[in-house]
Motif scaffolding. Structure first.
Motif, PDB file in Angstrom:
ATOM      1  N   UNK A  27       5.066  13.208  -9.519  1.00  0.00           N
ATOM      2  CA  UNK A  27       4.682  13.575  -8.897  1.00  0.00           C
ATOM      3  C   UNK A  27       2.918  13.890  -9.043  1.00  0.00           C
ATOM      4  N   UNK A  28       1.408  13.928  -8.082  1.00  0.00           N
ATOM      5  CA  UNK A  28       0.759  13.977  -8.358  1.00  0.00           C
ATOM      6  C   UNK A  28       0.103  15.673  -8.325  1.00  0.00           C
ATOM      7  N   UNK A  29      -0.339  16.302  -9.895  1.00  0.00           N
ATOM      8  CA  UNK A  29      -1.537  17.440 -10.054  1.00  0.00           C
ATOM      9  C   UNK A  29      -2.329  17.309  -9.091  1.00  0.00           C
ATOM     10  N   UNK A  30      -2.662  17.908  -8.212  1.00  0.00           N
ATOM     11  CA  UNK A  30      -3.630  18.342  -7.940  1.00  0.00           C
ATOM     12  C   UNK A  30      -4.208  19.912  -8.416  1.00  0.00           C
ATOM     13  N   UNK A  31      -5.182  20.073  -8.797  1.00  0.00           N
ATOM     14  CA  UNK A  31      -6.026  21.228  -9.467  1.00  0.00           C
ATOM     15  C   UNK A  31      -6.867  21.608  -8.332  1.00  0.00           C
ATOM     16  N   UNK A  32      -6.521  23.029  -8.276  1.00  0.00           N
ATOM     17  CA  UNK A  32      -6.957  24.066  -7.839  1.00  0.00           C
ATOM     18  C   UNK A  32      -8.259  24.680  -7.937  1.00  0.00           C
ATOM     19  N   UNK A  33      -9.100  25.235  -7.412  1.00  0.00           N
ATOM     20  CA  UNK A  33     -10.704  26.115  -7.759  1.00  0.00           C
ATOM     21  C   UNK A  33      -9.922  26.976  -8.831  1.00  0.00           C
ATOM     22  N   UNK A  36       0.956  -1.483  -0.387  1.00  0.00           N
ATOM     23  CA  UNK A  36       0.156  -0.302   0.038  1.00  0.00           C
ATOM     24  C   UNK A  36       0.902   1.462   0.181  1.00  0.00           C
ATOM     25  N   UNK A  37       0.407   2.334  -0.201  1.00  0.00           N
ATOM     26  CA  UNK A  37       0.986   3.491  -0.311  1.00  0.00           C
ATOM     27  C   UNK A  37      -0.435   4.517  -0.422  1.00  0.00           C
ATOM     28  N   UNK A  38       0.426   5.754   1.219  1.00  0.00           N
ATOM     29  CA  UNK A  38      -0.589   6.699   1.238  1.00  0.00           C
ATOM     30  C   UNK A  38      -0.900   7.697   0.034  1.00  0.00           C
ATOM     31  N   UNK A  39      -1.916   8.492  -0.393  1.00  0.00           N
ATOM     32  CA  UNK A  39      -1.977   9.489  -1.402  1.00  0.00           C
ATOM     33  C   UNK A  39      -3.738  10.116  -1.302  1.00  0.00           C
ATOM     34  N   UNK A  40      -3.131  11.200  -0.697  1.00  0.00           N
ATOM     35  CA  UNK A  40      -4.396  11.802  -0.337  1.00  0.00           C
ATOM     36  C   UNK A  40      -5.974  11.771  -1.808  1.00  0.00           C
ATOM     37  N   UNK A  41      -4.584  11.596  -2.990  1.00  0.00           N
ATOM     38  CA  UNK A  41      -6.015  12.000  -3.586  1.00  0.00           C
ATOM     39  C   UNK A  41      -6.911   9.917  -4.247  1.00  0.00           C
ATOM     40  N   UNK A  48       7.701   7.555  -3.132  1.00  0.00           N
ATOM     41  CA  UNK A  48       7.032   7.036  -4.169  1.00  0.00           C
ATOM     42  C   UNK A  48       5.490   6.971  -3.453  1.00  0.00           C
ATOM     43  N   UNK A  49       4.791   7.604  -4.733  1.00  0.00           N
ATOM     44  CA  UNK A  49       3.612   7.783  -4.515  1.00  0.00           C
ATOM     45  C   UNK A  49       2.833   8.358  -3.518  1.00  0.00           C
ATOM     46  N   UNK A  50       3.468   9.728  -2.969  1.00  0.00           N
ATOM     47  CA  UNK A  50       3.518   9.909  -1.927  1.00  0.00           C
ATOM     48  C   UNK A  50       3.091  11.983  -2.639  1.00  0.00           C
ATOM     49  N   UNK A  51       3.917  11.662  -3.217  1.00  0.00           N
ATOM     50  CA  UNK A  51       3.767  12.909  -3.294  1.00  0.00           C
ATOM     51  C   UNK A  51       3.283  14.340  -4.392  1.00  0.00           C
TER      52      UNK A  51
END
Length: 676
Positions: A297-303, A5-10, A268-271
């Protein structure tokens, strides 16, 4: 790495992917033949600035090869995420870019022709950008604040075959100038339904289906023909001194820079990063798109209204591990936090002040190489620092960056005091983004860090204090300005060094400091060269009710200033007449009951005008010469803003435009002194 498992808020329950069955065998791309270090032709190649060893000796690769390598390593890790849309894995992202590329080919995208993208950051923005590169086109971001005429200029300059727009508002701009764009074949709208039907208009869903019948082999043939030393992206300058210039960036410019910029240890998988700054600007594009692609790295798009007040909400949702803010973003956070701090109880104020003194002491000990943990630091961290980080969504953040414009020492030290080290980055569009970076514990107050490994910097014509024009060399140096040989020759000298136009110096530990910009230097009628930013920042630090200060005096007998007051910004990001809580508090401390900018100016509020004058006198007392003393100033009724035209898309002051806008007020100041 072992499976698990890895932790990612998404995507918190995803499993680490196994190897993805995609081939990256041909990583050693054949470079297109080239003898010159620069070009202005869209279909030309340049000689890669390879070195025999070190970072600059790495094998050149294309954007496609970099992406493919990331898919093999990170396949099912979230790549693109947002609050309202489905999370897309790296494999899914890659497949959607291929689908978009086939659709561009179906629409008739010609090799080395542009695909203009006009809209706020989103998965569709990324997919259109990368898909156009896969299809052999030139990706070109267009600022959302551009007028129809400015959009037309960019589309004409890059010979855009396709324009991708966010919504009907942006579509209307293009429709106004469509008949003046002979290369344009189609327009794609990626948000909302089309309000009219035309053969050349497509929704995003329609666009993505267009290329379904295009053979994979046809796309592969185009991808295989891509060369690392050819252009794939255009970054348009803001055009504050004339028409925007198309900065030509090659595959190698992007992939080498993304792979060379130091970020520190990655898990890995958490950035995660939060994307909200304009992607048409090189800083946001390199940070949000290319560096994330290189490192999985995960890109999270703001509003879309991030800069109107929802950014912190997005940050608390995504909990980024890396965050980039332009100085004005950090300043707005600073102002908001001080405003909140003014309303707490006296006891909490004392605790906060004590904790901040501990935090600032700790940060300076790191900068001095001691890293001595002051007594009480753990308690200060538990009572204040951890809570502030959580409130800002920075509780997981490893590095907080600032760049694209100068930041004040006051703002830096405020965040230092909260144990949030601000890491300055320096660069420009012509260097594919970064040239020098502060990272880890390698930072100094007001320094933009050390030159990136694999790059070289020299100072041209240094003065007695060691300040000279910053010139640099490396694989991040751009190919040239599209179709502009004269301007390219101004930027690149005969040996291939890029002249930044910025003045800087190095300290004894090789930290670089930016001390001014040649084009911004004020040359008085007496011939003295004066950099404006230090004087402007000094006054803002002395008089905290001031929002923006702009120094004047070029070819004039003395210096003066245009000043604005801190005011509330409305939902359209426009300055209002209402003073901020911090400004009102400043008024109360000076015995003034005003709550509006207009009240202070209409009454020429004596206490406020006196406070500004006294602050200016303290700044003048520290001036190196009489020529550097500011003799006059005037308060403007409205604060500077992007919407008003005084600030650029990254909130950098557009000095030439401000002078034109307020020429009447400027003339009044000098006429009153008999200088006109």
């Amino acid at each position: 790495m072992a499976a698990g498992k890895f932790s990612c808020p998404c995507c918190p329950n995803a499993e680490e992917p196994k190897a993805v069955p995609l081939s990256t065998a041909n990583l050693a791309t054949t470079l297109a033949p080239a003898d010159e270090l620069w070009t202005t032709g869209r279909d030309k190649a340049v000689r890669v600035r390879m070195e025999g060893s070190g970072m600059a000796s790495r094998t050149p690769i294309t954007v496609h090869q970099m992406f493919l390598a990331t898919v093999e390593k990170y396949g099912q890790v979230p790549a693109l995420a947002s609050k309202h849309e489905e999370t897309i894995s790296w494999r899914g992202y890659y497949e959607q870019c291929r689908a978009a590329a086939k659709s561009f080919l179906k629409l008739g995208l010609e090799r080395y022709h542009g695909v203009g993208i006009l809209g706020f950051n989103s998965p569709e923005w990324f997919i259109a950008d990368v898909g156009s590169i896969f299809a052999g086109g030139l990706a070109a971001g267009i600022y959302t604040t551009n007028s129809p005429e400015a959009c037309q200029y960019v589309a004409e300059n890059c010979e855009a075959n396709v324009l991708v727009v966010e919504n009907h508002k942006q579509l209307e701009k293009i429709l106004q100038v469509k008949d003046k764009l002979p290369h344009l074949k189609a327009i794609v709208q990626y948000k909302g339904e089309l309000q009219q039907k035309e053969p050349f208009l497509y929704t995003w869903a329609e666009f993505m289906k267009l290329g379904e019948e295009v053979p994979e082999e046809q796309l592969d043939a185009v991808i295989d023909s891509l060369r690392a030393n050819e252009c794939c992206t255009l970054i348009y300058t803001s055009g504050t001194t004339g028409q925007p210039k198309g900065v030509m960036l090659s595959h190698d410019n992007l992939t080498w820079t993304a792979g060379s910029a130091p970020l520190g240890d990655l898990t890995y998988g958490e950035e995660v990063v939060v994307s909200y700054l304009p992607l048409s600007h090189v800083a946001a594009q390199m940070f949000d798109l290319w560096t994330c692609m290189q490192n999985g790295i995960t890109t999270y798009f703001a509003e879309p209204d991030a800069l109107k007040g929802t950014l912190v909400t997005s940050m608390k949702e995504a909990r980024p591990t890396f965050f980039m803010g332009v100085p004005r973003v950090w300043e707005k956070m600073h102002e908001k936090m001080r405003s909140v701090g003014m309303k707490v109880s006296p006891m909490k104020k004392r605790v906060a002040a004590w904790a901040k003194s501990i935090g600032l002491q700790y940060q300076y000990s790191i900068m001095n190489g001691a890293e001595a943990v002051p007594w009480g630091f753990m308690l200060a961290n538990a009572l204040v620092f951890k809570n502030v980080r959580a409130a800002l969504g920075l509780d997981r953040c490893k590095n907080c960056f600032t760049g694209a414009a100068p930041i004040t020492k006051e703002t830096l030290e405020y965040f230092y005091s909260l144990n949030i080290p601000m890491l300055e980055v320096y660069g420009m569009s012509e260097s594919s983004g970064p040239i020098s970076i502060s990272i880890g514990q390698q930072y100094r107050v007001t320094s933009c860090g050390k030159v990136m490994e694999g790059c070289q910097v020299k100072l041209e014509n240094p003065d007695s204090d060691g300040n000279g024009e910053i010139c640099f060399w490396g694989r991040n140096v751009f190919m040239g300005y599209l179709g502009e040989p004269e301007k390219t020759a101004e930027a690149l000298d005969q040996d291939g060094w890029l002249h930044s136009g910025d003045l800087g110096r190095f300290d004894q530990n090789e930290y670089m400091f930016i001390t001014g910009r040649i084009k911004e230097l004020i040359i008085t009628a007496g011939g003295e060269n004066i950099p404006p930013v230090p004087i402007e920042d000094a006054l803002k630090a002395e008089v905290p009710i001031i929002s923006n200060a702009m120094l004047l005096g070029d070819k004039l007998k003395f210096l003066s200033m245009l000043l604005t007051l801190k005011c509330v910004v409305n939902d359209n990001n426009e300055p209002t007449d209402e003073l901020t809580a911090e400004a009102i508090d400043f008024c109360r401390n000076n015995g003034v009951t005003a709550t509006k900018v207009s009240e202070i100016i209409a009454n020429k509020e004596p206490a406020i005008y006196k406070a500004i004058q006294e602050g200016l006198e303290r700044v003048n007392a520290r001036a190196a010469s009489n020529a550097q003393r500011v003799q006059k100033w005037t308060l403007l009724m409205r604060d500077f803003s992007v919407e008003g035209g005084e600030l650029g898309p990254t909130m950098k002051l557009r000095r030439g435009i401000v002078v034109k806008m307020y020429q009447g007020r400027i003339d009044e100041m000098y006429a009153a002194a008999g200088d006109k």
